[in-house]
Design an enzyme around this catalytic site. Sequence first.
Site, PDB file in Angstrom:
ATOM      1  N   ARG A   1      -3.252  -0.525   5.674  1.00 38.11           N
ATOM      2  CA  ARG A   1      -3.889  -1.622   4.929  1.00 38.11           C
ATOM      3  C   ARG A   1      -3.004  -2.851   4.770  1.00 38.11           C
ATOM      4  NH1 ARG A   1      -5.345   2.141  -0.046  1.00 38.11           N
ATOM      5  NH2 ARG A   1      -3.358   2.973   0.683  1.00 38.11           N
TER       6      ARG A   1
ATOM      7  N   ASP B   1      -8.744   3.605   1.921  1.00 35.22           N
ATOM      8  CA  ASP B   1      -7.656   3.896   2.858  1.00 35.22           C
ATOM      9  C   ASP B   1      -8.228   4.475   4.148  1.00 35.22           C
ATOM     10  OD1 ASP B   1      -5.345   4.473   4.132  1.00 35.22           O
ATOM     11  OD2 ASP B   1      -4.396   5.490   2.440  1.00 35.22           O
TER      12      ASP B   1
ATOM     13  N   CYS C   1       0.868  -1.191   0.000  1.00 35.71           N
ATOM     14  CA  CYS C   1       0.000   0.000   0.000  1.00 35.71           C
ATOM     15  C   CYS C   1       0.900   1.235   0.000  1.00 35.71           C
ATOM     16  CB  CYS C   1      -0.985  -0.033   1.161  1.00 35.71           C
ATOM     17  SG  CYS C   1      -0.241   0.008   2.806  1.00 35.71           S
TER      18      CYS C   1
HETATM   19  P1  4NP Z   1      -1.759   2.873   4.120  1.00 27.47           P
HETATM   20  O1  4NP Z   1      -2.373   4.279   4.629  1.00 27.47           O
HETATM   21  O2  4NP Z   1      -1.255   3.113   2.721  1.00 27.47           O
HETATM   22  O3  4NP Z   1      -2.910   1.958   4.154  1.00 27.47           O
HETATM   23  O4  4NP Z   1      -0.658   2.525   5.099  1.00 27.47           O
HETATM   24  C1  4NP Z   1      -1.629   5.468   4.619  1.00 27.47           C
HETATM   25  C2  4NP Z   1      -0.847   5.777   5.705  1.00 27.47           C
HETATM   26  C3  4NP Z   1      -0.133   6.951   5.716  1.00 27.47           C
HETATM   27  C4  4NP Z   1      -0.189   7.807   4.617  1.00 27.47           C
HETATM   28  C5  4NP Z   1      -0.966   7.485   3.525  1.00 27.47           C
HETATM   29  C6  4NP Z   1      -1.685   6.305   3.526  1.00 27.47           C
HETATM   30  N1  4NP Z   1       0.548   9.023   4.649  1.00 27.47           N
HETATM   31  O5  4NP Z   1       0.445   9.795   3.665  1.00 27.47           O
HETATM   32  O6  4NP Z   1       1.259   9.305   5.606  1.00 27.47           O
END
Ligand code: 4NP
Length: 150
Positions: free
Chosen positions: A13, A122, A7
Amino acid sequence: MKILMVCLGNICRSPIAEGVLRHKVKEHGLDWTVESAGTNSYHTGEAPHKYSQKVCLEHGIDISGQRARTFTKNDFDTYDVIYAFAGDVVADIRKIAGNAEMSKVKYFLNELHPGKNESVPDPWYGDESGYLPVYQLIDETCNAIIEKYK
Ligand code: 4NP
């Protein structure tokens, strides 16, 4: 079978998917490697998000020992399947891939809804209520992966 879940941040995720699929792999006595990574490095070295940890623990899965890492081009050599959790993740992977073979990269949700190229929502941008539906979607898709490759 070596599977990588990818991800953006590798804290919401894909760590859930790593924990859930590893759990099912163990239950089925399969000899698979399951790991996860993120296409950005904002959270590298961090444990999974507290609500990702919580929803997993509520289902008997402890992911507290997992640590975020950044996806690299070398991952194309290591894994048989690279599951991308969203369209923006596929675009990032394509940039990192250079001349690497993109055929290993699949939309994770295509194992549940073939050919639709859907993204896993997300939960990072919302509150705790977003984590259970994401967990359930990931759990269902991991069941499909087990049935397909076991
Ligand atoms: P993930 O969610 O891709 O499911 O881990 C996110 C966590 C942090 C960020 C973006 C998506 N961020 O921009 O910090």
